[in-house]
Design a protein around this motif. Sequence first.
Motif, PDB file in Angstrom:
ATOM      1  N   LEU A 168      48.200  50.598  49.970  1.00  0.00           N
ATOM      2  CA  LEU A 168      46.981  51.618  49.842  1.00  0.00           C
ATOM      3  C   LEU A 168      45.320  51.756  50.439  1.00  0.00           C
ATOM      4  CD1 LEU A 168      48.089  54.230  47.487  1.00  0.00           C
ATOM      5  CD2 LEU A 168      48.906  53.967  49.635  1.00  0.00           C
ATOM      6  N   ARG A 169      44.685  52.349  50.949  1.00  0.00           N
ATOM      7  CA  ARG A 169      43.731  52.160  51.509  1.00  0.00           C
ATOM      8  C   ARG A 169      42.907  53.759  51.886  1.00  0.00           C
ATOM      9  NH1 ARG A 169      41.065  48.141  56.483  1.00  0.00           N
ATOM     10  NH2 ARG A 169      41.845  50.116  57.598  1.00  0.00           N
ATOM     11  N   GLY A 170      41.719  53.588  50.778  1.00  0.00           N
ATOM     12  CA  GLY A 170      40.900  55.144  50.475  1.00  0.00           C
ATOM     13  C   GLY A 170      39.877  54.863  50.123  1.00  0.00           C
ATOM     14  N   HIS A 171      39.297  55.769  49.697  1.00  0.00           N
ATOM     15  CA  HIS A 171      37.978  56.317  48.917  1.00  0.00           C
ATOM     16  C   HIS A 171      38.189  55.960  47.006  1.00  0.00           C
ATOM     17  CE1 HIS A 171      34.944  56.208  51.817  1.00  0.00           C
ATOM     18  NE2 HIS A 171      35.703  57.277  52.499  1.00  0.00           N
ATOM     19  N   SER A 172      39.090  56.657  47.372  1.00  0.00           N
ATOM     20  CA  SER A 172      39.767  55.826  45.754  1.00  0.00           C
ATOM     21  C   SER A 172      40.297  55.091  45.126  1.00  0.00           C
ATOM     22  CB  SER A 172      40.616  57.125  45.301  1.00  0.00           C
ATOM     23  OG  SER A 172      42.247  57.125  46.050  1.00  0.00           O
ATOM     24  N   ILE A 173      40.249  53.830  45.488  1.00  0.00           N
ATOM     25  CA  ILE A 173      40.743  52.542  45.588  1.00  0.00           C
ATOM     26  C   ILE A 173      39.908  51.484  44.767  1.00  0.00           C
ATOM     27  CG2 ILE A 173      41.177  49.977  46.510  1.00  0.00           C
ATOM     28  CD1 ILE A 173      43.420  53.128  46.893  1.00  0.00           C
ATOM     29  N   MET A 174      40.421  51.760  43.736  1.00  0.00           N
ATOM     30  CA  MET A 174      39.117  50.421  42.443  1.00  0.00           C
ATOM     31  C   MET A 174      38.646  49.367  43.230  1.00  0.00           C
ATOM     32  SD  MET A 174      42.211  47.658  40.129  1.00  0.00           S
ATOM     33  CE  MET A 174      42.552  45.774  41.704  1.00  0.00           C
ATOM     34  N   ARG A 175      37.655  48.988  41.680  1.00  0.00           N
ATOM     35  CA  ARG A 175      36.405  48.294  42.543  1.00  0.00           C
ATOM     36  C   ARG A 175      37.092  46.564  42.607  1.00  0.00           C
ATOM     37  NH1 ARG A 175      30.696  48.044  40.461  1.00  0.00           N
ATOM     38  NH2 ARG A 175      30.998  46.857  41.391  1.00  0.00           N
ATOM     39  N   GLY A 176      37.747  46.827  41.428  1.00  0.00           N
ATOM     40  CA  GLY A 176      38.965  45.557  41.120  1.00  0.00           C
ATOM     41  C   GLY A 176      39.223  45.689  39.354  1.00  0.00           C
ATOM     42  N   TYR A 177      39.662  44.329  39.162  1.00  0.00           N
ATOM     43  CA  TYR A 177      39.871  44.113  37.693  1.00  0.00           C
ATOM     44  C   TYR A 177      39.042  43.261  37.049  1.00  0.00           C
ATOM     45  CZ  TYR A 177      44.596  44.922  39.130  1.00  0.00           C
ATOM     46  OH  TYR A 177      45.781  45.461  39.477  1.00  0.00           O
ATOM     47  N   PHE A 178      38.585  43.940  36.215  1.00  0.00           N
ATOM     48  CA  PHE A 178      37.447  43.245  34.848  1.00  0.00           C
ATOM     49  C   PHE A 178      37.450  41.708  34.950  1.00  0.00           C
ATOM     50  CE2 PHE A 178      35.192  43.186  31.101  1.00  0.00           C
ATOM     51  CZ  PHE A 178      33.556  43.512  31.430  1.00  0.00           C
ATOM     52  N   HIS A 179      36.020  41.288  34.680  1.00  0.00           N
ATOM     53  CA  HIS A 179      36.482  39.243  35.133  1.00  0.00           C
ATOM     54  C   HIS A 179      38.142  39.400  34.760  1.00  0.00           C
ATOM     55  CE1 HIS A 179      32.703  40.485  31.600  1.00  0.00           C
ATOM     56  NE2 HIS A 179      31.956  40.338  33.065  1.00  0.00           N
ATOM     57  N   ASN A 180      38.229  39.544  35.862  1.00  0.00           N
ATOM     58  CA  ASN A 180      39.817  38.912  36.308  1.00  0.00           C
ATOM     59  C   ASN A 180      39.408  38.939  37.904  1.00  0.00           C
ATOM     60  OD1 ASN A 180      42.516  38.277  36.364  1.00  0.00           O
ATOM     61  ND2 ASN A 180      42.937  39.616  35.045  1.00  0.00           N
ATOM     62  N   GLU A 181      39.417  37.520  38.406  1.00  0.00           N
ATOM     63  CA  GLU A 181      38.782  37.505  40.441  1.00  0.00           C
ATOM     64  C   GLU A 181      40.789  37.262  40.238  1.00  0.00           C
ATOM     65  OE1 GLU A 181      35.978  34.617  40.975  1.00  0.00           O
ATOM     66  OE2 GLU A 181      34.293  36.001  39.565  1.00  0.00           O
ATOM     67  N   GLU A 182      41.025  36.257  39.664  1.00  0.00           N
ATOM     68  CA  GLU A 182      42.466  35.752  40.144  1.00  0.00           C
ATOM     69  C   GLU A 182      43.212  37.216  41.056  1.00  0.00           C
ATOM     70  OE1 GLU A 182      46.349  33.239  39.146  1.00  0.00           O
ATOM     71  OE2 GLU A 182      44.118  32.997  37.716  1.00  0.00           O
ATOM     72  N   ALA A 183      43.093  37.879  39.543  1.00  0.00           N
ATOM     73  CA  ALA A 183      44.287  39.442  39.510  1.00  0.00           C
ATOM     74  C   ALA A 183      43.806  40.749  41.020  1.00  0.00           C
ATOM     75  CB  ALA A 183      44.217  40.181  38.056  1.00  0.00           C
ATOM     76  N   THR A 184      42.219  40.279  40.993  1.00  0.00           N
ATOM     77  CA  THR A 184      41.576  41.214  41.898  1.00  0.00           C
ATOM     78  C   THR A 184      42.524  40.460  43.821  1.00  0.00           C
ATOM     79  OG1 THR A 184      40.275  41.447  40.585  1.00  0.00           O
ATOM     80  CG2 THR A 184      39.459  42.088  43.237  1.00  0.00           C
ATOM     81  N   ALA A 185      42.080  39.673  43.475  1.00  0.00           N
ATOM     82  CA  ALA A 185      42.883  38.601  44.721  1.00  0.00           C
ATOM     83  C   ALA A 185      43.954  38.857  45.181  1.00  0.00           C
ATOM     84  CB  ALA A 185      42.079  37.331  44.824  1.00  0.00           C
ATOM     85  N   THR A 186      44.880  38.675  44.409  1.00  0.00           N
ATOM     86  CA  THR A 186      45.862  39.165  44.342  1.00  0.00           C
ATOM     87  C   THR A 186      46.769  39.973  44.900  1.00  0.00           C
ATOM     88  OG1 THR A 186      46.885  39.084  42.216  1.00  0.00           O
ATOM     89  CG2 THR A 186      47.035  36.562  43.538  1.00  0.00           C
ATOM     90  N   THR A 187      45.630  41.410  44.347  1.00  0.00           N
ATOM     91  CA  THR A 187      46.231  42.835  44.670  1.00  0.00           C
ATOM     92  C   THR A 187      45.694  43.894  45.691  1.00  0.00           C
ATOM     93  OG1 THR A 187      46.364  42.733  41.536  1.00  0.00           O
ATOM     94  CG2 THR A 187      46.222  45.196  43.006  1.00  0.00           C
ATOM     95  N   LEU A 188      43.663  43.457  46.057  1.00  0.00           N
ATOM     96  CA  LEU A 188      42.736  43.551  46.418  1.00  0.00           C
ATOM     97  C   LEU A 188      42.702  42.332  47.755  1.00  0.00           C
ATOM     98  CD1 LEU A 188      39.763  45.936  45.031  1.00  0.00           C
ATOM     99  CD2 LEU A 188      41.777  46.925  46.601  1.00  0.00           C
TER     100      LEU A 188
END
Length: 550
Positions: free
Chosen positions: A400-420
Amino acid sequence: MAEESTLVIDPSSGFCKSNSVFYSKRRPVAHPPNDSLDVTTFISSRAHHGRVAFVDASTGRHLTFADLWRAVDSVATCLSDMGVKKGHVILLLSPNSIFFPVVCLAVLSLGAVITTTNPLNTNREIAKQIADSKTVLAFTTLQLVPKLGGSNLRIVLLDEQSIPVVQNARIVGTLEEMMKKQPNGTRVRDRINQDDTATLLYSSGTTGASKGVLGSHKSLIAMIQIVLSRFKLDDGDHKFICTVPMFHIYGLAVFALSLLASGTTVVILSKYEMHDMLSAIAKYRVTYLPLVPPILVALVNNAEQIRSNYDLSSLQCVLSGGAPLGKEVIEGFVERYPAVTVLQGYGLTESTGVGASTDSLEESRRYGTAGLLSPGMEAKIVDPETREALPANRTGELWLRGHSIMRGYFHNEEATATTLDSDGWLKTGDICYIDDDGFIFVVDRLKELIKYKGYQVPPAELEALLLTHPDISDAAVIPYPDKEAGQCPMAYVVRKAGSNLSEASIMEFVAGQVAPYKRIRRVAFIASIPKNPSGKILRKDLIQLATSKL
């Protein structure tokens, strides 16, 4: 998203062949272009004719819109005087209450960040969240103060009393006192941008450890606009009842924030209890009832008794989320409550509770659907193995992509990179397909697929099959470690009262109806299937239970 006008998009499915993206068929909603905009200002500047904002279902105490905004200004002034600044994290540990939104709006107006937690969480779980989020102050009730025992946080009490009845050095005041403070109109405000962090909500972690989801002012504003476009609330006197927890994204974004922008009254239950909910609907003439599927099923199964004891004539609509509804449940409800429309929604904490919805009974009658994409939302269906984006009627992971998507996971670059990904696509982890008319169908969770000898087995498919057995009242299927196959499907089954159904007969029942690799290889009986508040099966608990005996 601006390129959409030059693309050739199938008007039925919303699919564009040239980039393999599905576009929303809903009427677009223009997002405010002003970059320097916080969600509190956005809500408070919306014109409406509403008078009462929130009502406490049990006490009848209410806050008018005038009371609410005066309270928000006063609490924001007090927080500012206490040194709360932009970026500071404030914990709200409380059951649902008419004061929950006051705290949220005041915190967000300062550019500070709100984090919430379930009051049922253990002291250890709460302490872990406080440490992880670097919380500087907590709002809670007197009863819940012991839950903060392991921290040195300053505490503000939410209880309706002027003087704390316990001597505790960490209690620095009460919300009641703060709400009486004269607002300081001259204080210097930090500049807040739409992309700034507004919320830090910890996802339920049904498949693993919970992670802090960073929501922005932009994502909340997008959610509010979608809510306003979905429910045409300008016509007539509408009242919503809040049965869902405000510490969850849906409760927080819709009931503590979004509905304020429409001038709608929200009747708040401190906790869900069927009798209290039905009594409040009757007493306050509620028109909209949000719920999770188990409550809807209870309304169907006990309809005769409910209708004879409670006046539900004001009810116009039920909103179900958490899991798709089947034909039996929808038609059972429509038959028993013909004047009430059944709507459904799909969203994640990571998408601010937004994703897809059915906005009419006709749409909900696409049995099993999560609905059409929300306004402004884009989707891809991606093959988990090849990473190829797929057309309509092909099954893969929903992005999914749109204005309501999160900025990422807090202090978790690895999880952010695999999800966004770098283009802003959120990988939902849900296995779905989108049909020729643009309706999304969730088949299973990607992380929950059982890998049997290289084959992928969706547990939800086996669970649905097990529930058709006349002696089974509930079931869950999990992966069980197997030396030869890697994993094999194992079923936890709740037998109906009086049944002496055996493990072997269950395995036989399934084997006759599925491909050999999908067969259930192990069965265990259990009193009840563990589920989270939104009705999702807690597979990780069952996996732990099964593997603890290895």
